[in-house]
Design a protein around this motif. Structure first.
Motif, PDB file in Angstrom:
ATOM      1  N   ILE A 191     -18.311  13.272   2.090  1.00  0.00           N
ATOM      2  CA  ILE A 191     -17.766  13.635   0.780  1.00  0.00           C
ATOM      3  C   ILE A 191     -16.540  14.537   0.928  1.00  0.00           C
ATOM      4  CG2 ILE A 191     -18.291  14.704  -1.441  1.00  0.00           C
ATOM      5  CD1 ILE A 191     -21.267  14.233  -0.760  1.00  0.00           C
ATOM      6  N   CYS A 230     -18.587   6.815  -7.475  1.00  0.00           N
ATOM      7  CA  CYS A 230     -19.890   7.072  -6.869  1.00  0.00           C
ATOM      8  C   CYS A 230     -20.795   5.893  -7.185  1.00  0.00           C
ATOM      9  CB  CYS A 230     -20.504   8.364  -7.402  1.00  0.00           C
ATOM     10  SG  CYS A 230     -22.124   8.702  -6.657  1.00  0.00           S
ATOM     11  N   GLY A 250     -21.540   7.754  -2.188  1.00  0.00           N
ATOM     12  CA  GLY A 250     -22.865   7.523  -2.744  1.00  0.00           C
ATOM     13  C   GLY A 250     -23.927   7.641  -1.671  1.00  0.00           C
ATOM     14  N   LEU A 304     -21.866  15.952  -8.651  1.00  0.00           N
ATOM     15  CA  LEU A 304     -22.311  15.603  -7.310  1.00  0.00           C
ATOM     16  C   LEU A 304     -23.805  15.857  -7.140  1.00  0.00           C
ATOM     17  CD1 LEU A 304     -19.292  16.963  -5.249  1.00  0.00           C
ATOM     18  CD2 LEU A 304     -20.085  14.599  -5.238  1.00  0.00           C
ATOM     19  N   ASN A 308     -25.747  13.110  -8.910  1.00  0.00           N
ATOM     20  CA  ASN A 308     -25.686  11.783  -8.296  1.00  0.00           C
ATOM     21  C   ASN A 308     -26.282  11.734  -6.900  1.00  0.00           C
ATOM     22  OD1 ASN A 308     -24.057   9.647 -10.005  1.00  0.00           O
ATOM     23  ND2 ASN A 308     -23.113  11.640 -10.383  1.00  0.00           N
ATOM     24  N   LYS A 311     -23.059   0.889  -1.694  1.00  0.00           N
ATOM     25  CA  LYS A 311     -21.628   0.954  -1.362  1.00  0.00           C
ATOM     26  C   LYS A 311     -21.166  -0.295  -0.606  1.00  0.00           C
ATOM     27  CE  LYS A 311     -21.746   4.805   1.059  1.00  0.00           C
ATOM     28  NZ  LYS A 311     -23.192   5.108   1.073  1.00  0.00           N
TER      29      LYS A 311
END
Length: 256
Positions: free
Chosen positions: A199, A211, A35, A229, A232, A41
């Motif tokens: 990633i 994520c 993320g 991806l 996000n 996170k």
């Protein structure tokens, strides 16, 4: 299932960072948490570790029992490899003492470490490839050696899950392959949660992906689409083939 996160919300410095997060972690899972920076996170990890109290929702932990454990040891436990910048390398502690500290919860408050505890530390030192460095101070270790010492501390208590927060910040690429080989071995014994901004590396190694960007989007496998991806991370990402391993990279783009 060993961890259930239900409708979790959390705040940091008075600002809501996570809201309505749901997540299941299973035995022998290898979950990658990715993320954008500031997306929550580390906040999620702190909630799971019990270092931060959620503002709403709950986390349920389920006991696990391994073949080598007695009934009294058959309970939920966690190992933790923190971010590099949280470690005081000037603290006068040896490799052996670092790993032994991972067993602190296994002894009584005023008790001493037993010979069995010290044998487990010797096994962890050998497994981490740190023989001969037992009495070296952590300030004298390379980044890779320090990481392996702290990983030894995280696994020495036979935890139900090991949580790693940005482990690739310790080491250069030469040592990264060795780290993930170690993690693949550890994953046979327990679940792993790996937090990373890298990633490409995460998608190569893990079994499932979450994520985190205020809320949580979960994928039970690593078949994450480029479109997902981009949505996000708000950045175009291209999939490249390199040998047998795919890599995700940021495409050329401009922030407005």
């Amino acid at each position: 299932m060993i961890i259930e996160v239900r409708n979790l919300s959390a705040a940091y410095d008075g600002r809501t960072v996570l809201h309505d997060v749901n997540l299941d972690v299973y035995e022998h899972d290898f979950l990658g948490i990715i993320g954008p920076n500031g997306g929550g996170k580390t906040t999620l990890i702190k909630c799971i570790l019990g270092l931060l109290k959620p503002t709403a929702g709950k986390i349920i932990y389920h006991d696990t029992c391994k073949p080598q454990q007695t009934a009294e040891d058959c309970q939920f436990s966690m190992g933790y490899l923190p971010q590099y910048n949280t470690i005081d390398r000037k603290f006068p502690i040896s490799v052996e003492e670092v790993i032994l500290s991972g067993l602190s919860s296994k002894k009584s408050l005023i008790g001493r470490f037993t010979s069995e505890h010290r044998e487990k530390v010797r096994e962890a030192i050998a497994r981490m490839g740190l023989e001969g460095l037992e009495h070296r101070a952590i300030g004298q270790l390379s980044g890779g050696q320090l990481q392996r010492a702290l990983l030894g501390r995280a696994i020495v208590s036979d935890p139900s899950v090991v949580i790693l927060d940005e482990p690739s910040t310790y080491i250069d690429k030469r040592f990264e392959a060795r780290l993930y080989k170690l993690l693949a071995e550890i994953n046979k014994e327990c679940a792993i949660i790996l937090v990373s901004h890298d990633i490409g590396t995460v998608l190569q190694q893990v079994k499932s992906i979450a994520c985190v960007n205020e809320t949580l989007d979960y994928h039970p496998d690593t078949g994450v689409t480029t479109e997902w991806l981009e949505r996000n991370f708000n950045c175009p990402i291209e999939l490249l083939g390199h040998g047998t391993l795919p890599h995700r990279i940021l495409g050329e783009h401009h922030h407005h």
